[in-house]
Design a protein around this motif. Structure first.
Motif, short mmCIF file in Angstrom:
data_model
loop_
_atom_site.label_atom_id
_atom_site.label_comp_id
_atom_site.label_asym_id
_atom_site.label_seq_id
_atom_site.Cartn_x
_atom_site.Cartn_y
_atom_site.Cartn_z
N PHE A 15 0.89 -1.20 0.07
CA PHE A 15 0.02 0.04 -0.09
C PHE A 15 0.81 1.21 0.11
O PHE A 15 1.42 1.69 1.04
N THR A 18 4.05 1.16 2.07
CA THR A 18 3.92 0.08 2.94
C THR A 18 3.91 -1.29 2.50
O THR A 18 3.12 -1.64 1.53
N ALA A 20 2.51 -4.86 2.88
CA ALA A 20 1.73 -5.58 3.64
C ALA A 20 1.97 -6.94 3.71
O ALA A 20 1.98 -7.56 4.66
N PRO A 39 1.13 -9.83 15.58
CA PRO A 39 0.94 -8.46 16.04
C PRO A 39 0.30 -7.64 15.06
O PRO A 39 -0.11 -7.87 13.86
N SER A 40 -0.20 -6.45 15.58
CA SER A 40 -1.12 -5.62 14.92
C SER A 40 -0.42 -4.98 13.88
O SER A 40 0.93 -4.89 13.82
N GLY A 41 -0.88 -4.85 12.51
CA GLY A 41 -0.23 -4.54 11.25
C GLY A 41 0.87 -5.26 10.79
O GLY A 41 1.45 -4.92 9.87
N SER A 42 0.86 -6.72 11.10
CA SER A 42 1.62 -7.48 10.35
C SER A 42 1.29 -8.08 9.18
O SER A 42 1.98 -8.86 8.49
N GLY A 43 -0.07 -7.83 8.90
CA GLY A 43 -0.72 -8.37 7.48
C GLY A 43 -1.78 -9.28 7.67
O GLY A 43 -2.06 -9.86 6.64
N LYS A 44 -2.30 -9.58 8.67
CA LYS A 44 -3.28 -10.61 8.78
C LYS A 44 -4.51 -10.35 8.04
O LYS A 44 -4.98 -11.28 7.63
N SER A 45 -5.01 -9.11 8.29
CA SER A 45 -6.36 -8.67 7.54
C SER A 45 -6.12 -8.59 6.01
O SER A 45 -6.90 -9.22 5.20
N THR A 46 -4.93 -8.28 5.66
CA THR A 46 -4.63 -8.23 4.48
C THR A 46 -4.66 -9.61 3.60
O THR A 46 -5.20 -9.76 2.62
N1 LIG Z 1 -5.90 0.34 2.60
C1 LIG Z 1 -4.55 0.44 3.21
N2 LIG Z 1 -4.08 1.56 2.92
C2 LIG Z 1 -2.71 1.82 3.38
N3 LIG Z 1 -2.10 0.68 4.23
C3 LIG Z 1 -2.72 -0.16 4.48
C4 LIG Z 1 -4.00 -0.43 4.24
N4 LIG Z 1 -4.36 -1.54 4.71
C5 LIG Z 1 -3.26 -2.27 5.23
N5 LIG Z 1 -2.30 -1.06 5.29
C6 LIG Z 1 -1.18 -1.18 6.03
O1 LIG Z 1 -0.50 -2.68 5.75
C7 LIG Z 1 0.03 -3.34 6.75
C8 LIG Z 1 -0.84 -4.43 7.40
O2 LIG Z 1 -2.05 -4.39 7.51
P1 LIG Z 1 -3.29 -5.22 8.12
O3 LIG Z 1 -3.32 -6.47 7.17
O4 LIG Z 1 -4.42 -4.33 8.44
O5 LIG Z 1 -2.55 -5.70 9.65
P2 LIG Z 1 -3.19 -6.62 10.68
O6 LIG Z 1 -4.45 -6.91 10.30
O7 LIG Z 1 -2.17 -7.53 10.96
O8 LIG Z 1 -3.31 -5.79 11.88
C9 LIG Z 1 -0.12 -2.10 8.05
O9 LIG Z 1 1.15 -1.42 8.14
C10 LIG Z 1 -1.27 -1.42 7.54
O10 LIG Z 1 -0.96 0.02 7.91
#
Ligand SMILES: Nc1ncnc2c1ncn2[C@@H]1O[C@H](COP(=O)(O)OP(=O)(O)O)[C@@H](O)[C@H]1O
Ligand SMILES: [Mg+2]
Lengths: 226, 174
Positions: A15, A18, A20, A39-46
Protein backbone atom coordinates in the motif's frame (compact mmCIF):
# COMPACT_ATOMS: atom_id res chain seq x y z
CA UNK A 1 -0.63 -31.24 2.34
CA UNK A 2 -2.79 -32.60 -0.44
CA UNK A 3 -6.12 -31.84 1.16
CA UNK A 4 -5.72 -28.05 1.04
CA UNK A 5 -8.99 -26.33 0.17
CA UNK A 6 -7.66 -22.81 0.02
CA UNK A 7 -4.05 -21.83 -0.57
CA UNK A 8 -1.99 -18.68 -0.75
CA UNK A 9 1.37 -18.92 -2.42
CA UNK A 10 4.06 -16.25 -2.05
CA UNK A 11 1.67 -13.28 -1.89
CA UNK A 12 3.08 -9.78 -2.15
CA UNK A 13 1.10 -6.59 -1.74
CA UNK A 14 2.09 -2.99 -1.01
CA UNK A 15 0.00 0.00 0.00
CA UNK A 16 2.10 2.92 -1.24
CA UNK A 17 5.33 2.73 0.77
CA UNK A 18 4.00 0.05 3.13
CA UNK A 19 4.68 -3.60 2.36
CA UNK A 20 1.66 -5.40 3.79
CA UNK A 21 2.43 -8.86 2.40
CA UNK A 22 5.99 -9.93 1.71
CA UNK A 23 5.83 -13.49 0.43
CA UNK A 24 2.98 -14.90 2.51
CA UNK A 25 2.03 -18.54 1.96
CA UNK A 26 -0.71 -20.48 3.70
CA UNK A 27 -2.83 -23.60 3.31
CA UNK A 28 -6.30 -24.04 4.74
CA UNK A 29 -7.78 -27.55 4.93
CA UNK A 30 -11.45 -28.31 4.46
CA UNK A 31 -13.35 -28.08 7.72
CA UNK A 32 -10.51 -26.86 9.92
CA UNK A 33 -10.60 -23.84 12.20
CA UNK A 34 -7.35 -21.99 11.56
CA UNK A 35 -6.30 -19.05 13.73
CA UNK A 36 -4.22 -16.32 12.06
CA UNK A 37 -2.26 -14.67 14.84
CA UNK A 38 0.44 -12.04 15.00
CA UNK A 39 1.07 -8.46 16.03
CA UNK A 40 -1.06 -5.57 14.89
CA UNK A 41 -0.03 -4.35 11.43
CA UNK A 42 1.68 -7.64 10.53
CA UNK A 43 -0.64 -8.24 7.56
CA UNK A 44 -3.33 -10.57 8.93
CA UNK A 45 -6.32 -8.69 7.55
CA UNK A 46 -4.62 -8.11 4.22
CA UNK A 47 -3.89 -11.83 3.92
CA UNK A 48 -7.49 -12.65 4.84
CA UNK A 49 -8.80 -10.25 2.19
CA UNK A 50 -6.53 -11.80 -0.45
CA UNK A 51 -7.67 -15.31 0.51
CA UNK A 52 -11.29 -14.20 0.19
CA UNK A 53 -10.74 -12.59 -3.21
CA UNK A 54 -11.56 -9.12 -1.87
CA UNK A 55 -8.03 -7.86 -2.54
CA UNK A 56 -5.83 -8.98 -5.41
CA UNK A 57 -2.12 -9.42 -4.60
CA UNK A 58 0.50 -7.82 -6.86
CA UNK A 59 2.16 -11.19 -7.19
CA UNK A 60 1.60 -14.70 -5.95
CA UNK A 61 -1.40 -16.94 -6.27
CA UNK A 62 -4.56 -17.76 -4.34
CA UNK A 63 -6.39 -20.97 -5.17
CA UNK A 64 -9.75 -22.23 -3.95
CA UNK A 65 -10.69 -25.81 -4.72
CA UNK A 66 -7.91 -25.85 -7.30
CA UNK A 67 -9.05 -22.68 -9.11
CA UNK A 68 -6.76 -19.66 -9.34
CA UNK A 69 -8.89 -16.76 -8.04
CA UNK A 70 -7.14 -14.28 -10.33
CA UNK A 71 -8.08 -16.37 -13.36
CA UNK A 72 -11.80 -16.17 -12.59
CA UNK A 73 -14.00 -13.48 -14.12
CA UNK A 74 -15.28 -10.78 -11.77
CA UNK A 75 -18.73 -12.34 -11.95
CA UNK A 76 -17.43 -15.79 -11.09
CA UNK A 77 -15.43 -14.37 -8.19
CA UNK A 78 -18.43 -12.57 -6.71
CA UNK A 79 -20.54 -15.70 -7.17
CA UNK A 80 -17.90 -17.61 -5.25
CA UNK A 81 -17.93 -15.05 -2.44
CA UNK A 82 -21.72 -15.18 -2.31
CA UNK A 83 -22.15 -18.95 -2.29
CA UNK A 84 -18.96 -20.55 -0.93
CA UNK A 85 -17.62 -17.89 1.44
CA UNK A 86 -19.07 -16.37 4.58
CA UNK A 87 -17.80 -13.30 6.42
CA UNK A 88 -17.80 -12.08 10.01
CA UNK A 89 -16.10 -8.80 10.88
CA UNK A 90 -15.26 -7.04 14.11
CA UNK A 91 -18.34 -4.86 14.02
CA UNK A 92 -21.17 -7.06 12.70
CA UNK A 93 -21.71 -4.86 9.63
CA UNK A 94 -25.37 -5.72 9.61
CA UNK A 95 -27.73 -3.64 7.48
CA UNK A 96 -29.18 -1.15 10.00
CA UNK A 97 -32.53 -0.71 8.24
CA UNK A 98 -33.32 -4.44 8.25
CA UNK A 99 -34.37 -6.57 11.22
CA UNK A 100 -31.95 -9.19 12.47
CA UNK A 101 -34.03 -11.90 10.81
CA UNK A 102 -34.01 -10.03 7.49
CA UNK A 103 -30.25 -9.53 7.79
CA UNK A 104 -29.69 -13.27 8.14
CA UNK A 105 -32.15 -14.03 5.33
CA UNK A 106 -30.51 -11.52 2.97
CA UNK A 107 -27.63 -13.70 1.66
CA UNK A 108 -30.15 -16.38 0.70
CA UNK A 109 -32.39 -13.82 -1.02
CA UNK A 110 -29.34 -12.68 -3.02
CA UNK A 111 -28.87 -16.31 -4.09
CA UNK A 112 -32.44 -16.39 -5.39
CA UNK A 113 -34.07 -18.29 -2.52
CA UNK A 114 -37.75 -17.43 -1.96
CA UNK A 115 -38.61 -14.95 0.79
CA UNK A 116 -40.52 -17.55 2.78
CA UNK A 117 -37.82 -20.19 2.60
CA UNK A 118 -35.08 -17.69 3.41
CA UNK A 119 -36.94 -16.50 6.52
CA UNK A 120 -37.45 -20.05 7.78
CA UNK A 121 -33.74 -20.87 7.34
CA UNK A 122 -32.73 -17.57 8.95
CA UNK A 123 -34.97 -18.22 11.95
CA UNK A 124 -33.33 -21.62 12.38
CA UNK A 125 -29.85 -20.11 12.43
CA UNK A 126 -30.84 -17.38 14.87
CA UNK A 127 -32.09 -20.10 17.18
CA UNK A 128 -28.85 -22.06 16.92
CA UNK A 129 -26.87 -18.97 17.77
CA UNK A 130 -29.25 -18.36 20.69
CA UNK A 131 -30.49 -15.00 19.41
CA UNK A 132 -33.97 -15.96 18.19
CA UNK A 133 -35.37 -13.45 20.70
CA UNK A 134 -33.95 -10.51 18.71
CA UNK A 135 -35.28 -11.69 15.32
CA UNK A 136 -37.65 -8.73 14.95
CA UNK A 137 -35.24 -6.07 16.26
CA UNK A 138 -32.97 -3.86 14.21
CA UNK A 139 -29.18 -4.14 14.74
CA UNK A 140 -29.15 -0.79 16.59
CA UNK A 141 -31.46 -2.24 19.24
CA UNK A 142 -29.36 -5.29 20.20
CA UNK A 143 -26.18 -5.70 22.29
CA UNK A 144 -22.73 -6.13 20.77
CA UNK A 145 -22.66 -9.82 21.61
CA UNK A 146 -26.11 -10.41 20.14
CA UNK A 147 -25.15 -8.47 17.01
CA UNK A 148 -22.06 -10.63 16.49
CA UNK A 149 -24.09 -13.81 16.89
CA UNK A 150 -26.54 -12.49 14.30
CA UNK A 151 -23.54 -11.79 12.04
CA UNK A 152 -22.34 -15.38 12.55
CA UNK A 153 -25.81 -16.67 11.67
CA UNK A 154 -25.73 -14.56 8.52
CA UNK A 155 -22.31 -16.00 7.60
CA UNK A 156 -23.53 -19.57 8.07
CA UNK A 157 -26.95 -19.33 6.42
CA UNK A 158 -25.70 -20.10 2.91
CA UNK A 159 -23.76 -23.11 4.23
CA UNK A 160 -20.44 -21.78 2.96
CA UNK A 161 -17.28 -23.86 2.57
CA UNK A 162 -15.08 -21.23 4.21
CA UNK A 163 -15.91 -18.54 6.74
CA UNK A 164 -13.54 -15.60 7.06
CA UNK A 165 -13.67 -13.97 10.46
CA UNK A 166 -11.59 -10.86 11.23
CA UNK A 167 -11.39 -10.22 14.98
CA UNK A 168 -15.01 -11.33 15.45
CA UNK A 169 -14.83 -10.81 19.21
CA UNK A 170 -12.55 -7.77 19.10
CA UNK A 171 -15.23 -5.38 20.32
CA UNK A 172 -16.74 -7.69 22.97
CA UNK A 173 -16.01 -8.35 26.65
CA UNK A 174 -14.67 -11.77 27.72
CA UNK A 175 -18.02 -13.35 28.54
CA UNK A 176 -19.71 -12.31 25.30
CA UNK A 177 -16.62 -13.09 23.27
CA UNK A 178 -16.52 -16.62 24.68
CA UNK A 179 -20.16 -17.15 23.91
CA UNK A 180 -19.72 -16.02 20.31
CA UNK A 181 -16.68 -18.26 19.81
CA UNK A 182 -18.29 -21.29 21.41
CA UNK A 183 -21.44 -21.08 19.30
CA UNK A 184 -19.58 -20.01 16.16
CA UNK A 185 -17.01 -22.83 16.18
CA UNK A 186 -19.59 -25.45 17.19
CA UNK A 187 -21.87 -24.44 14.31
CA UNK A 188 -19.00 -24.27 11.80
CA UNK A 189 -17.76 -27.71 12.86
CA UNK A 190 -21.26 -29.12 12.54
CA UNK A 191 -21.70 -27.82 8.99
CA UNK A 192 -18.13 -28.75 8.02
CA UNK A 193 -17.19 -25.18 7.09
CA UNK A 194 -13.53 -24.21 7.39
CA UNK A 195 -12.90 -21.05 9.40
CA UNK A 196 -10.04 -18.61 8.90
CA UNK A 197 -10.03 -16.68 12.14
CA UNK A 198 -7.92 -13.56 12.53
CA UNK A 199 -7.30 -12.81 16.18
CA UNK A 200 -4.54 -11.51 18.41
CA UNK A 201 -6.18 -13.02 21.51
CA UNK A 202 -4.91 -16.42 22.61
CA UNK A 203 -8.14 -17.31 24.41
CA UNK A 204 -9.99 -16.79 21.14
CA UNK A 205 -7.36 -18.71 19.17
CA UNK A 206 -7.80 -21.57 21.64
CA UNK A 207 -11.07 -22.38 19.85
CA UNK A 208 -9.07 -23.21 16.70
CA UNK A 209 -7.52 -26.48 15.57
CA UNK A 210 -4.25 -24.90 14.48
CA UNK A 211 -2.54 -21.54 14.41
CA UNK A 212 -0.40 -19.73 11.88
CA UNK A 213 1.58 -16.67 12.92
CA UNK A 214 1.92 -13.67 10.61
CA UNK A 215 4.91 -11.42 11.12
CA UNK A 216 6.19 -8.68 8.79
CA UNK A 217 3.91 -9.80 5.97
CA UNK A 218 4.98 -13.43 6.07
CA UNK A 219 3.52 -16.53 7.68
CA UNK A 220 6.10 -17.85 10.08
CA UNK A 221 4.83 -21.26 11.00
CA UNK A 222 2.33 -22.63 8.60
CA UNK A 223 2.76 -26.30 9.33
CA UNK A 224 2.24 -26.44 13.08
CA UNK A 225 -0.35 -29.18 13.43
CA UNK A 226 -2.82 -29.01 16.29
CA UNK B 1 -2.44 -27.22 51.94
CA UNK B 2 -5.61 -26.03 50.25
CA UNK B 3 -7.13 -29.52 50.55
CA UNK B 4 -7.38 -28.98 54.31
CA UNK B 5 -9.20 -25.68 53.87
CA UNK B 6 -11.48 -27.18 51.24
CA UNK B 7 -12.45 -30.01 53.61
CA UNK B 8 -13.03 -27.51 56.42
CA UNK B 9 -15.21 -25.47 54.08
CA UNK B 10 -17.27 -28.55 53.23
CA UNK B 11 -17.69 -29.26 56.94
CA UNK B 12 -19.13 -25.78 57.46
CA UNK B 13 -22.28 -27.16 55.82
CA UNK B 14 -22.55 -29.83 58.51
CA UNK B 15 -20.74 -32.89 59.91
CA UNK B 16 -19.75 -35.61 57.43
CA UNK B 17 -17.93 -38.92 57.07
CA UNK B 18 -14.56 -39.12 55.38
CA UNK B 19 -16.13 -40.90 52.43
CA UNK B 20 -18.70 -38.14 51.82
CA UNK B 21 -16.01 -35.48 52.18
CA UNK B 22 -13.91 -37.15 49.50
CA UNK B 23 -16.89 -37.43 47.16
CA UNK B 24 -17.96 -33.84 47.76
CA UNK B 25 -14.43 -32.62 47.30
CA UNK B 26 -14.02 -34.42 43.97
CA UNK B 27 -17.36 -33.08 42.83
CA UNK B 28 -16.82 -29.45 43.79
CA UNK B 29 -13.08 -28.87 43.67
CA UNK B 30 -11.85 -31.78 41.59
CA UNK B 31 -12.48 -30.42 38.08
CA UNK B 32 -9.36 -30.93 36.01
CA UNK B 33 -7.52 -32.73 38.84
CA UNK B 34 -7.09 -36.34 39.85
CA UNK B 35 -9.58 -37.50 42.52
CA UNK B 36 -8.40 -37.30 46.13
CA UNK B 37 -6.99 -40.50 47.58
CA UNK B 38 -8.68 -41.80 50.72
CA UNK B 39 -5.26 -41.83 52.33
CA UNK B 40 -4.91 -38.10 51.73
CA UNK B 41 -8.41 -37.43 53.08
CA UNK B 42 -7.74 -39.28 56.32
CA UNK B 43 -4.23 -37.90 56.82
CA UNK B 44 -5.59 -34.39 56.27
CA UNK B 45 -8.44 -34.98 58.69
CA UNK B 46 -5.95 -36.34 61.25
CA UNK B 47 -3.93 -33.13 60.94
CA UNK B 48 -7.04 -30.95 61.31
CA UNK B 49 -8.04 -33.00 64.33
CA UNK B 50 -4.61 -32.57 65.92
CA UNK B 51 -4.87 -28.78 65.49
CA UNK B 52 -8.34 -28.69 66.98
CA UNK B 53 -9.93 -27.49 63.74
CA UNK B 54 -12.31 -30.47 63.58
CA UNK B 55 -13.73 -32.86 66.16
CA UNK B 56 -14.96 -36.44 65.84
CA UNK B 57 -18.45 -37.68 66.57
CA UNK B 58 -17.93 -41.44 66.79
CA UNK B 59 -20.65 -43.88 65.91
CA UNK B 60 -21.10 -47.55 66.88
CA UNK B 61 -18.56 -49.79 65.16
CA UNK B 62 -14.90 -49.15 64.50
CA UNK B 63 -12.66 -48.03 61.67
CA UNK B 64 -12.17 -44.62 60.10
CA UNK B 65 -15.33 -44.92 57.98
CA UNK B 66 -17.48 -44.86 61.12
CA UNK B 67 -16.19 -41.47 62.21
CA UNK B 68 -18.19 -38.34 61.58
CA UNK B 69 -16.22 -35.12 61.49
CA UNK B 70 -17.51 -31.70 62.55
CA UNK B 71 -15.83 -28.32 62.20
CA UNK B 72 -14.90 -26.40 65.38
CA UNK B 73 -15.07 -22.62 65.93
CA UNK B 74 -11.29 -22.54 65.50
CA UNK B 75 -11.77 -24.34 62.18
CA UNK B 76 -14.27 -21.72 60.97
CA UNK B 77 -11.88 -18.92 61.93
CA UNK B 78 -9.08 -20.72 60.10
CA UNK B 79 -11.11 -20.88 56.88
CA UNK B 80 -12.06 -17.20 57.19
CA UNK B 81 -8.40 -16.22 57.70
CA UNK B 82 -7.31 -18.23 54.71
CA UNK B 83 -9.93 -16.65 52.48
CA UNK B 84 -8.89 -13.18 53.68
CA UNK B 85 -5.21 -13.81 52.89
CA UNK B 86 -3.94 -13.01 49.36
CA UNK B 87 -1.98 -15.69 47.45
CA UNK B 88 1.61 -15.10 46.53
CA UNK B 89 1.89 -14.40 42.79
CA UNK B 90 4.24 -16.85 41.09
CA UNK B 91 6.31 -15.37 38.29
CA UNK B 92 8.54 -18.42 37.89
CA UNK B 93 7.57 -19.15 34.28
CA UNK B 94 8.40 -15.64 33.13
CA UNK B 95 11.85 -15.84 34.67
CA UNK B 96 12.59 -19.15 32.92
CA UNK B 97 11.39 -17.78 29.59
CA UNK B 98 13.32 -14.59 30.15
CA UNK B 99 16.49 -16.60 30.73
CA UNK B 100 15.82 -18.58 27.55
CA UNK B 101 15.35 -15.45 25.46
CA UNK B 102 18.48 -13.77 26.74
CA UNK B 103 20.39 -16.99 26.12
CA UNK B 104 19.05 -17.27 22.58
CA UNK B 105 20.07 -13.69 21.81
CA UNK B 106 23.48 -14.13 23.42
CA UNK B 107 24.19 -17.20 21.34
CA UNK B 108 22.90 -15.70 18.10
CA UNK B 109 19.83 -17.94 17.82
CA UNK B 110 16.49 -16.66 16.53
CA UNK B 111 14.50 -15.68 19.60
CA UNK B 112 11.35 -15.36 17.49
CA UNK B 113 11.46 -19.13 16.96
CA UNK B 114 11.59 -19.63 20.68
CA UNK B 115 8.57 -17.38 21.16
CA UNK B 116 6.58 -19.11 18.43
CA UNK B 117 7.42 -22.52 19.85
CA UNK B 118 6.34 -21.47 23.32
CA UNK B 119 3.15 -19.91 21.98
CA UNK B 120 2.40 -23.15 20.20
CA UNK B 121 2.89 -25.11 23.41
CA UNK B 122 0.71 -22.72 25.39
CA UNK B 123 -2.01 -22.88 22.75
CA UNK B 124 -1.96 -26.66 22.79
CA UNK B 125 -2.84 -26.62 26.48
CA UNK B 126 -5.30 -23.76 26.02
CA UNK B 127 -7.18 -25.74 23.36
CA UNK B 128 -7.47 -28.69 25.70
CA UNK B 129 -8.76 -26.46 28.51
CA UNK B 130 -11.20 -24.81 26.10
CA UNK B 131 -12.54 -28.21 25.04
CA UNK B 132 -12.90 -29.30 28.64
CA UNK B 133 -14.67 -26.05 29.45
CA UNK B 134 -17.04 -26.36 26.50
CA UNK B 135 -17.98 -29.93 27.42
CA UNK B 136 -18.15 -29.43 31.16
CA UNK B 137 -20.33 -27.73 33.73
CA UNK B 138 -19.97 -24.31 35.32
CA UNK B 139 -17.39 -25.47 37.89
CA UNK B 140 -15.22 -26.89 35.08
CA UNK B 141 -15.58 -23.62 33.21
CA UNK B 142 -14.47 -21.53 36.20
CA UNK B 143 -11.38 -23.62 36.82
CA UNK B 144 -10.43 -23.85 33.15
CA UNK B 145 -10.94 -20.11 32.69
CA UNK B 146 -8.60 -19.38 35.56
CA UNK B 147 -5.88 -21.42 33.89
CA UNK B 148 -6.71 -19.93 30.49
CA UNK B 149 -6.37 -16.33 31.68
CA UNK B 150 -3.00 -17.14 33.24
CA UNK B 151 -1.72 -18.81 30.10
CA UNK B 152 -2.98 -15.87 28.09
CA UNK B 153 -1.07 -13.51 30.37
CA UNK B 154 2.12 -15.48 29.69
CA UNK B 155 1.51 -15.16 25.98
CA UNK B 156 0.79 -11.46 26.11
CA UNK B 157 4.07 -10.99 27.89
CA UNK B 158 5.78 -13.14 25.26
CA UNK B 159 4.27 -11.06 22.49
CA UNK B 160 5.39 -7.83 24.10
CA UNK B 161 8.86 -9.31 24.46
CA UNK B 162 8.79 -10.37 20.81
CA UNK B 163 7.97 -6.80 19.83
CA UNK B 164 10.99 -5.63 21.82
CA UNK B 165 13.44 -8.25 20.58
CA UNK B 166 15.48 -5.83 18.46
CA UNK B 167 15.87 -3.48 21.41
CA UNK B 168 16.73 -6.41 23.66
CA UNK B 169 19.30 -7.78 21.20
CA UNK B 170 21.03 -4.40 21.00
CA UNK B 171 21.45 -4.26 24.76
CA UNK B 172 22.81 -7.77 24.94
CA UNK B 173 25.30 -7.92 22.11
CA UNK B 174 26.71 -4.52 22.99
N1 LIG C 1 -5.89 0.18 2.72
C1 LIG C 1 -4.68 0.40 3.21
N2 LIG C 1 -3.99 1.52 2.86
C2 LIG C 1 -2.75 1.73 3.35
N3 LIG C 1 -2.11 0.91 4.18
C3 LIG C 1 -2.74 -0.22 4.57
C4 LIG C 1 -4.05 -0.52 4.11
N4 LIG C 1 -4.44 -1.71 4.65
C5 LIG C 1 -3.40 -2.11 5.42
N5 LIG C 1 -2.39 -1.22 5.37
C6 LIG C 1 -1.09 -1.37 6.06
O1 LIG C 1 -0.58 -2.66 5.77
C7 LIG C 1 -0.02 -3.25 6.93
C8 LIG C 1 -0.75 -4.53 7.27
O2 LIG C 1 -2.07 -4.21 7.67
P1 LIG C 1 -3.16 -5.27 8.13
O3 LIG C 1 -3.20 -6.37 7.15
O4 LIG C 1 -4.42 -4.53 8.38
O5 LIG C 1 -2.52 -5.78 9.50
P2 LIG C 1 -3.22 -6.57 10.72
O6 LIG C 1 -4.56 -7.01 10.30
O7 LIG C 1 -2.27 -7.68 11.02
O8 LIG C 1 -3.25 -5.59 11.85
C9 LIG C 1 -0.10 -2.19 8.02
O9 LIG C 1 1.12 -1.50 8.07
C10 LIG C 1 -1.22 -1.31 7.56
O10 LIG C 1 -1.05 0.00 8.06
MG1 LIG D 1 -6.47 -6.47 11.08
Amino acid sequence: MTDALLTAHDLRLRFGETTALDGASLRVRAGEVLALMGPSGSGKSTLLHCLAGILTPESGQVTFDGDDLAALTDAARSALRRTKFGFVFQFGQLVPELTCLENVALPLRLCGVSRREARVAAAGWLERLEVDDVAGKRPGQVSGGQGQRVAVARALVTRPTVIFADEPTGALDSLNGERVMKLFTAAARQTGAAVVLVTHEARVAAYSDREAVVRDGRVREQEFAA
Amino acid sequence: MSVGFALLGLLENGPAHGYDLKRNYDERFGAGRAPLHYGQVYSTLARLLKHGLVEVESEPGDGPDRKRYAITDAGITDVADWLARPEKPEPYLQSTLFTKIILALMTGRDANDLLDTQRHEHLRLMRELTRRKTDGDLADALICDHALFHLEADLRWLELTAARLDQLAEGITR
